[in-house]
Design an enzyme around this catalytic site. Structure first.
Site, mmCIF file in Angstrom:
data_model
loop_
_atom_site.group_PDB
_atom_site.id
_atom_site.type_symbol
_atom_site.label_atom_id
_atom_site.label_comp_id
_atom_site.label_asym_id
_atom_site.label_seq_id
_atom_site.Cartn_x
_atom_site.Cartn_y
_atom_site.Cartn_z
ATOM 1 N N CYS A 19 0.832 -1.206 0.000
ATOM 2 C CA CYS A 19 0.000 0.000 0.000
ATOM 3 C C CYS A 19 0.864 1.253 0.000
ATOM 4 C CB CYS A 19 -0.925 -0.016 1.211
ATOM 5 S SG CYS A 19 -2.095 1.363 1.256
ATOM 6 N N CYS A 76 -6.415 -2.775 7.701
ATOM 7 C CA CYS A 76 -7.608 -1.929 7.596
ATOM 8 C C CYS A 76 -8.751 -2.608 6.869
ATOM 9 C CB CYS A 76 -7.264 -0.599 6.929
ATOM 10 S SG CYS A 76 -6.820 -0.708 5.175
#
Length: 361
Positions: free
Chosen positions: A106, A203
Site C-alpha cells: 500500500c 484496515c
C-alpha cells in the site's frame, strides 16, 4: 524555503497524520489534506472500533481536523489501485502459502505512487504522512529512510520499498518526535483526535479473519489438507493453508504430547509442515524483488542489520550472494520464523540500505 511550497498530507483521521498537517502548516507550507478512499464503498456505514486508517470514520475525523486547521480537504478515490496492488496481492500471496505485508504494498503503490502522481499533477511539491521515519539524503546523493526519534514506533521497515523519486518528494514531519510528544502537540493545538487510539489490524480486514476475507474475495472455500512432518508423514488434517504462517504454534487444531510449530507451507500439495521449536530457526534466507535505497547495489560480504518482520528487532547478518534481483543472507546466529512473503530489510546504522521479499531459506 517552505514559503509557496505545497504539500499534500495523507490524513488518516489519526493523531499522527493530523499533527503532521499541523506541523507543516506551522512551518509555512501550503497544506492540503487528503484522505484516500481505498476499500470501503461510500454506502457502507462501517465504523472501526479503534479507528482504522481508511474507513468512513477516518474520513469524518480527518475532515474535522482539516476544518480546525483551516486547510483545504479532499477525499480521493483510489479503490481501483488498492484492489489491484493490495487486496489482489494479499489474496494471491496467502493462496500461495506466503504471509504478505499489505502495508508495504500500500505504501509503495497507493499512498506514494498513486497519491504522489496525482498530487504532482495538481502542482504540489511534496506529499507527507504521519509515519515515524525520516527522509535522509546521503553523501552519495541517494535518498533513504532513517530511524525516527521514537524507537518504539519506528516505521522504516514498512517504507523500504519506496523509490528515489518518491523519497525526493516526501516529508515525514512526525519523525522528529516520539509518540508522547505528538499527543502533547495535538493536545496543545486543540485537535480532537489527540487521544484517539492507534489502529492495529489490517484496515480491510478489521475483524482479523483473513481466511473468511479471502473466501469472500475469491468465492472459493479453503481446501483442507494434511499436516505433515519434515519427512512427509501425515500427522493430521488442517483447515486450509491460509489459516497458518511459519512459526505459528497456537490455533493449529491438533494436539501432541509436546508443542509443535509450523515450519513450512507447501501450497503445491496443500501441506502444512510441523516441527519442534528448534526447527523454526534458520541461519539463512533468500529474498527477491530488491529495492535499493541508500545504495544502488549490495555487495557480497557486506555486514548489515536485517529485520525480517515489522516487530523484529533486527539481527546481524552478512550478505552472501547478490544476483540481478535476488540476494541471500547468512545470520551471525539463527533467527526465528523466516517467513516467505515478508520483507527482509537491511540497515546500516539507522538508515535503510534496501531490501526484498523473502522467498525461502
Amino acid at each position: 524555503m517552505t514559503k509557496n511550497k505545497t504539500v499534500v498530507v495523507g490524513m488518516s483521521g489519526g493523531v499522527d497524520s493530523s499533527v503532521a498537517a499541523f506541523l507543516l502548516k506551522e512551518q509555512g507550507y501550503r497544506v492540503i489534506g487528503v484522505t484516500m478512499q481505498i476499500w470501503q464503498k461510500e454506502s457502507e456505514e462501517v465504523l472501526e472500533a479503534e479507528g482504522g486508517c481508511c474507513g468512513l470514520s477516518a474520513v469524518e475525523d480527518a475532515r474535522r481536523v482539516a476544518a480546525q486547521l483551516d486547510i483545504p480537504y479532499y477525499v480521493m478515490n483510489f479503490r481501483e489501485e488498492f484492489q489491484k496492488h493490495v487486496i489482489d496481492y494479499f489474496v494471491k500471496e496467502y493462496r500461495q502459502g506466503r504471509t504478505p505485508n499489505p502495508c508495504i504494498a500500500c505504501n509503495r503503490y497507493v499512498k506514494w505512487e498513486s497519491l504522489l502522481n496525482k498530487s504532482l499533477a495538481l502542482g504540489a511539491d511534496y506529499i507527507a504522512t504521519g509515519h515515524y521515519a525520516k527522509v535522509c539524503q546521503l553523501e552519495n546523493g541517494r535518498y533513504t529512510v532513517c530511524h525516527s526519534e521514537s524507537d518504539g514506533k519506528d516505521q522504516t521497515y514498512a517504507l523500504y520499498n519506496l523509490t528515489q523519486e518518491q523519497l525526493r518528494h516526501t516529508l515525514f514531519p512526525v519523525g522528529e518526535f516520539d509518540k508522547k510528544e505528538i499527543r502533547k502537540i495535538a493536545e496543545e493545538a486543540g485537535l480532537k483526535v489527540a487521544h484517539k487510539p492507534d489502529s492495529q489490524e489490517i484496515c480491510f480486514v478489521p475483524d482479523g479473519d483473513y481466511t473468511a476475507f479471502i473466501e469472500r474475495e475469491t468465492g472459493k472455500k479453503e481446501v483442507p489438507g494434511n499436516f505433515v512432518d519434515s519427512e512427509g508423514t501425515i500427522l493430521g488434517k488442517h483447515r486450509g493453508i491460509s489459516h497458518y504462517t511459519v512459526g505459528q504454534r497456537k490455533g493449529l487444531g491438533i494436539a501432541f504430547g509436546e508443542p509443535v510449530f509450523v515450519t513450512e507451507i507447501r501450497p503445491e500439495t496443500d501441506e502444512v509442515v510441523l516441527g519442534k521449536s528448534e526447527d523454526v530457526f534458520t541461519g539463512r534466507l533468500v529474498a527477491e524483488h530488491i529495492n535499493y535505497m541508500a545504495v544502488d547495489k549490495f555487495e557480497p560480504g557486506q555486514k548489515v542489520m536485517a529485520k525480517i518482520r515489522y516487530s523484529h528487532a533486527g539481527a546481524p547478518a552478512t550478505i552472501e550472494t547478490v544476483e540481478e534481483d535476488r540476494f541471500s543472507l547468512v545470520f551471525d546466529e539463527p533467527v526465528r520464523a523466516v517467513t516467505p512473503g515478508q520483507a527482509a530489510v537491511l540497515y546500516d546504522g539507522n538508515y535503510v540500505l534496501g531490501g526484498g521479499t523473502i522467498v525461502g531459506r
